[in-house]
Design a protein around this motif. Structure first.
Motif, short mmCIF file in Angstrom:
data_model
loop_
_atom_site.label_atom_id
_atom_site.label_comp_id
_atom_site.label_asym_id
_atom_site.label_seq_id
_atom_site.Cartn_x
_atom_site.Cartn_y
_atom_site.Cartn_z
N SER A 1 3.12 -1.73 5.48
CA SER A 1 3.47 -2.28 4.17
C SER A 1 4.97 -2.15 3.90
CB SER A 1 2.67 -1.56 3.08
OG SER A 1 3.08 -1.95 1.80
N ARG A 2 5.53 -0.99 4.21
CA ARG A 2 6.97 -0.78 4.01
C ARG A 2 7.78 -1.75 4.88
NH1 ARG A 2 9.84 3.43 1.94
NH2 ARG A 2 7.89 4.59 1.64
N HIS B 1 8.90 -2.19 -8.81
CA HIS B 1 8.68 -3.63 -8.58
C HIS B 1 7.70 -3.92 -7.44
CE1 HIS B 1 11.56 -5.26 -11.45
NE2 HIS B 1 12.50 -4.44 -10.99
N PRO B 2 6.57 -3.20 -7.33
CA PRO B 2 5.65 -3.51 -6.23
C PRO B 2 5.04 -4.90 -6.34
CG PRO B 2 4.64 -1.97 -7.76
CD PRO B 2 6.08 -2.10 -8.16
N THR C 1 0.82 -1.21 0.00
CA THR C 1 0.00 0.00 0.00
C THR C 1 0.85 1.26 0.00
OG1 THR C 1 -0.14 -0.05 2.43
CG2 THR C 1 -1.91 -1.12 1.20
N HIS C 2 2.18 1.12 0.06
CA HIS C 2 3.02 2.33 0.07
C HIS C 2 3.48 2.72 -1.33
CE1 HIS C 2 5.92 -0.99 0.50
NE2 HIS C 2 6.89 -0.18 0.15
N VAL C 3 2.74 2.27 -2.36
CA VAL C 3 2.89 2.75 -3.72
C VAL C 3 1.51 3.18 -4.21
CG1 VAL C 3 4.94 1.45 -4.35
CG2 VAL C 3 2.70 0.37 -4.57
N LEU D 1 14.87 -6.27 -4.74
CA LEU D 1 13.45 -5.93 -4.66
C LEU D 1 13.17 -4.98 -3.50
CD1 LEU D 1 11.88 -9.43 -5.40
CD2 LEU D 1 12.04 -7.47 -6.95
N LEU D 2 13.85 -5.19 -2.37
CA LEU D 2 13.67 -4.31 -1.21
C LEU D 2 14.08 -2.88 -1.54
CD1 LEU D 2 13.23 -3.71 1.82
CD2 LEU D 2 15.57 -4.52 2.21
N ILE D 3 15.27 -2.71 -2.11
CA ILE D 3 15.75 -1.37 -2.46
C ILE D 3 14.87 -0.74 -3.53
CG2 ILE D 3 17.69 -0.08 -3.43
CD1 ILE D 3 19.56 -2.13 -2.14
N SER D 4 14.47 -1.55 -4.51
CA SER D 4 13.66 -1.03 -5.61
C SER D 4 12.33 -0.48 -5.10
CB SER D 4 13.40 -2.12 -6.65
OG SER D 4 14.61 -2.54 -7.25
#
Length: 571
Positions: free
Chosen positions: A344-345, A498-499, A319-321, A488-491
């Motif tokens: 979410s983050r 990459h959500p 939800t943080h995108v 994926l975490l950094i992205s």
């Protein structure tokens, strides 16, 4: 034949120990290479053939009637004063998540509490709406039976009478050309005891007090086909000026362009505007959609609601995108999301343990790293890291095999990089690929150094080669998914990219939700957004005939009861 005495004297079998978990399926592993390949092929076939043979056109010819289902009156023909409905979208994934939602929906009554401590008694809906993507990863008769019908059948046992069912197809339902969806929901069958009424992949239901429930099918090329337009134009003629509409969509047209790649289905909103303005001739009061597997609500000053409730059982979406949401048309603004952006983050950090949730992906990277090490075919064990680098570079220049393999890895990861990176996409993919190649080299160097210094075997010894291969595979099994998880975490947390990949890889079964609706005697519509923060992981058989087939094991103390995500909405 044995005598009666023989039968009586036979020792009774010892009772089997009741299982603590039903014989179900795990969540779909979206980084499983074989599963990805099969899903990709089915999606490509559906997209290619579907463009040439639109199943909706055939169904319109087979079912030309346009009469809506009338739930404004009861079986005796009397006007209903009140009606309860349930909306569930994105189900048919893992057993725990799908069954937890189904069991909650199936209860005859459910008392839920909001954040202020106020309690509300709700009733199981006489009408049940599946809002899209009824099964994962691809549609088939077997998949629907195992991932959707079995958990819902078990949940409904001993509970209230089966509801009347309507279903909206999502993109995963379209992956077999909508064949299984039509067979299950549009041919008058009674799956899991439900009563089905629709004869096409879209529907219209007349509700009490001037409310209408509309379900559309805009999946194929995101269009609304001509027979569907004609169908809803005829339905619109039956609506009064003051009537109000609840519209069910497979995708949230108002937000999908911001959470998908920039070129993804940007024309959905145009179709939605066309449906409102040119077909129905009125503004929709409530939009309900799935596709994004979380709860998110937007509203405007007129009280109109746009709700995403894709929490029926599939993996959680973040939800943080988008990182900064662009303004929506007609003054709609974000009001609530579940889980919160902060939660979410935090969940995204689970990607660092990617190998535990996607072991088959680790097998792939283990084999890839082992292949890269074999392609080097040099004795770098006795050399320093700097010297080993020189040997690797020299070998790579002299060996087309290692060059081709390395190029394929880098090109593949450039193609994998999210289009949200824009013109930096190629650089991101290049760096990602170089990190994997570096890790493969370091693992190969470390294994060779270990074998040359700690094992008294010659380099060509088969035993030594076998041990080296196993160690390199093990290193790749651990390092490959860890690097991918870090990427994926950094992205996602750093760049909002990459959500889908970052959360589908985690297969989180929690944070489930559905919408319970009530049309009250005074004509107002109540919306109860109900959430399950953590679904049970352990089950035991129901003890009485009035219990569902499986009930949560009380020893699973981390499971949370259903509760309101936010106070009820009243329109």
């Amino acid at each position: 034949m044995g005598s009666t005495t023989d039968v009586i004297a036979a020792p009774a079998p010892s009772p089997a120990r009741p299982p603590r978990r039903p014989p179900g399926r795990r969540m779909v592993s979206w980084l499983d290479p074989l599963m990805l390949a099969r899903t990709g092929v089915r999606a490509a076939i559906s997209a290619t053939i579907g463009k040439q043979a639109d199943r909706r056109l055939l169904d319109a010819l087979a079912a030309p009637e346009v009469e809506p289902c009338d739930f404004s009156v009861d079986a005796a023909g009397k006007s209903r004063k009140e009606l309860w409905l349930d909306y569930v979208a994105d189900l048919g994934d893992g057993w725990d998540s799908t069954y937890a939602v189904a069991q909650t929906v199936a209860r005859p009554t459910l008392t839920v509490t909001d954040e202020t401590g106020t309690s509300y008694e709700t009733h199981g809906g006489e009408v049940l709406v599946f809002g899209g993507d009824e099964v994962y990863p691809t549609a088939s008769v077997k998949a629907y039976d195992e991932r959707t019908l079995q958990p819902w059948t078990a949940a409904m046992r001993g509970q209230r009478p089966p509801p009347h069912l309507f279903a909206v197809p999502g993109n995963h339902d379209w992956y077999d050309g909508l064949v299984s969806f039509i067979r299950l929901f549009c041919q008058g069958r009674s799956p899991a005891g439900w009563q089905t009424h629709q004869r096409r992949s879209y529907f219209a239901v007349k509700l009490p007090h001037g409310w209408w429930l509309i379900g559309t099918d805009m999946q194929l090329e995101s269009d609304i086909d001509q027979p569907q337009v004609c169908y809803f134009q005829e339905i619109a003629k039956l609506m009064r000026e003051e009537d109000r509409v609840i519209l069910c969509l497979a995708e949230p047209a108002w937000l999908v362009a911001q959470v998908r790649p920039p070129d993804h289905r940007s024309y959905l909103e145009n179709n939605l505007s066309f449906l409102e303005d040119q077909v129905l001739g009125k503004k929709v009061s409530v939009f309900l959609a799935g596709d994004l597997h979380h709860y998110r609500r937007h509203a405007n000053d007129e009280g109109r609601q746009k709700i995403i409730a894709g929490g029926g059982g599939a993996f959680l979406h973040p939800t943080h995108v988008p990182r900064k949401e662009a303004p929506l048309a007609e003054g709609f603004t974000a009001r609530k999301c579940f889980p919160s952006a902060k939660e979410s983050r935090r969940a995204c950090w689970r990607n660092l343990g990617l190998v535990t949730s996607n072991p088959r992906f680790g097998v792939l990277t283990g084999l890839l790293y082992m292949l890269l090490a074999w392609a080097l075919a040099v004795n770098i064990g006795s050399a320093s890291v700097t010297g080993a680098v020189g040997l690797v570079v020299g070998t790579a220049l002299a060996s087309p095999g290692i060059t081709i393999i390395s190029a394929l890895v880098i090109l593949g990861l450039i193609g994998f990089a999210d289009s949200r990176f824009g013109r930096w996409r190629w650089l991101v993919g290049l760096l990602h690929g170089l990190v994997h190649l570096t890790a493969a080299f370091l693992i190969a160097w470390g294994v060779a150094h270990l074998m040359s210094s700690a094992v008294g075997l010659s380099f060509r010894n088969p035993v030594r080669d076998l041990i080296s291969a196993v160690l390199i595979f093990a290193g790749g099994f651990l390092a490959g998914p860890t690097i991918m998880g870090l990427y994926l975490l950094i992205s996602l947390n750093g760049f909002g990219a990459h959500p889908n990949e970052a959360f589908s890889s985690l297969a989180i079964p929690d944070w489930k939700n559905f919408i319970r609706l009530r049309i009250a005697p005074d004509g107002r519509l109540w919306l109860f957004p109900i959430g399950l923060r953590r679904v049970p992981r352990s089950w035991k058989p129901g003890e009485t005939a009035r219990d569902p087939e499986w009930v949560p094991d009380p020893r699973d103390r981390r499971a949370t009861p259903p509760a309101l995500i936010e106070p009820p909405l009243v329109l």
